[in-house]
Design a protein around this motif. Structure first.
Motif, PDB file in Angstrom:
ATOM      1  N   GLY A  41       0.795  -1.223   0.000  1.00 41.46           N
ATOM      2  CA  GLY A  41       0.000   0.000   0.000  1.00 41.46           C
ATOM      3  C   GLY A  41       0.826   1.270   0.000  1.00 41.46           C
ATOM      4  N   VAL A  42       2.072   1.190  -0.460  1.00 46.82           N
ATOM      5  CA  VAL A  42       2.950   2.361  -0.484  1.00 46.82           C
ATOM      6  C   VAL A  42       2.566   3.239  -1.677  1.00 46.82           C
ATOM      7  CG1 VAL A  42       5.335   3.133  -0.644  1.00 46.82           C
ATOM      8  CG2 VAL A  42       4.787   1.031   0.602  1.00 46.82           C
ATOM      9  N   GLU A  43       2.268   4.520  -1.396  1.00 50.25           N
ATOM     10  CA  GLU A  43       1.805   5.411  -2.458  1.00 50.25           C
ATOM     11  C   GLU A  43       2.557   6.732  -2.543  1.00 50.25           C
ATOM     12  OE1 GLU A  43      -2.423   5.881  -2.351  1.00 50.25           O
ATOM     13  OE2 GLU A  43      -2.785   3.724  -2.346  1.00 50.25           O
ATOM     14  N   GLY A  61       3.222  -1.176  -3.982  1.00 45.93           N
ATOM     15  CA  GLY A  61       2.077  -0.273  -3.979  1.00 45.93           C
ATOM     16  C   GLY A  61       2.057   0.592  -5.218  1.00 45.93           C
ATOM     17  N   TYR A  62       1.066   1.462  -5.285  1.00 47.66           N
ATOM     18  CA  TYR A  62       0.865   2.316  -6.459  1.00 47.66           C
ATOM     19  C   TYR A  62       2.027   3.281  -6.686  1.00 47.66           C
ATOM     20  CZ  TYR A  62      -3.860   0.750  -7.398  1.00 47.66           C
ATOM     21  OH  TYR A  62      -4.948  -0.008  -7.738  1.00 47.66           O
ATOM     22  N   PRO A  67      -1.359  -2.598  -9.910  1.00 50.79           N
ATOM     23  CA  PRO A  67      -1.398  -4.056  -9.986  1.00 50.79           C
ATOM     24  C   PRO A  67      -1.646  -4.520 -11.423  1.00 50.79           C
ATOM     25  CG  PRO A  67      -2.813  -3.274  -8.226  1.00 50.79           C
ATOM     26  CD  PRO A  67      -2.384  -2.075  -9.009  1.00 50.79           C
ATOM     27  N   SER A  68      -1.058  -5.656 -11.761  1.00 45.59           N
ATOM     28  CA  SER A  68      -1.214  -6.179 -13.115  1.00 45.59           C
ATOM     29  C   SER A  68      -1.144  -7.697 -13.092  1.00 45.59           C
ATOM     30  CB  SER A  68      -0.103  -5.627 -14.013  1.00 45.59           C
ATOM     31  OG  SER A  68      -0.168  -6.231 -15.280  1.00 45.59           O
ATOM     32  N   ILE A  69      -1.946  -8.334 -13.924  1.00 52.24           N
ATOM     33  CA  ILE A  69      -1.889  -9.785 -14.049  1.00 52.24           C
ATOM     34  C   ILE A  69      -0.615 -10.190 -14.799  1.00 52.24           C
ATOM     35  CG2 ILE A  69      -2.994 -11.797 -15.100  1.00 52.24           C
ATOM     36  CD1 ILE A  69      -5.677 -10.370 -14.594  1.00 52.24           C
TER      37      ILE A  69
END
Length: 88
Positions: A41-43, A61-62, A67-69
């Motif tokens: 969750g690091v943004e 985190g973003y 996130p990506s498959i």
């Protein structure tokens, strides 16, 4: 090596003293048991700096990417050649 994914919400940790105290305690416990510490969750850059200084081993985190498959870094030059012997 056992892995601990930080159970606190580190987003905004640089501006939240209560989260700082809780996160530091969790990291210290994990270090005592020789665990790999992953903070999710690091943004923000300030959160990266604080969590690194606290001793987190890995951050995600973003701030780094969405996130990506099928993350781009997994593939070699976008040609579909997979790194490290992994298969899609």
């Amino acid at each position: 090596m056992p892995q601990l994914i930080c159970a606190t919400k580190p987003n905004g940790i640089a501006n939240d003293p209560d989260t700082q105290v809780l996160t530091q305690a969790i990291i210290q416990i994990a270090q005592h048991f020789d665990m790999l510490i992953v903070a999710e969750g690091v943004e923000q850059q300030a959160d990266v700096d604080m969590l690194t200084a606290m001793g987190a081993d890995c951050l995600q985190g973003y701030y780094f990417d969405a996130p990506s498959i099928r993350p781009d870094w997994l593939f070699d030059g976008g040609k579909g050649a997979v790194k490290a012997g992994m298969r899609a």
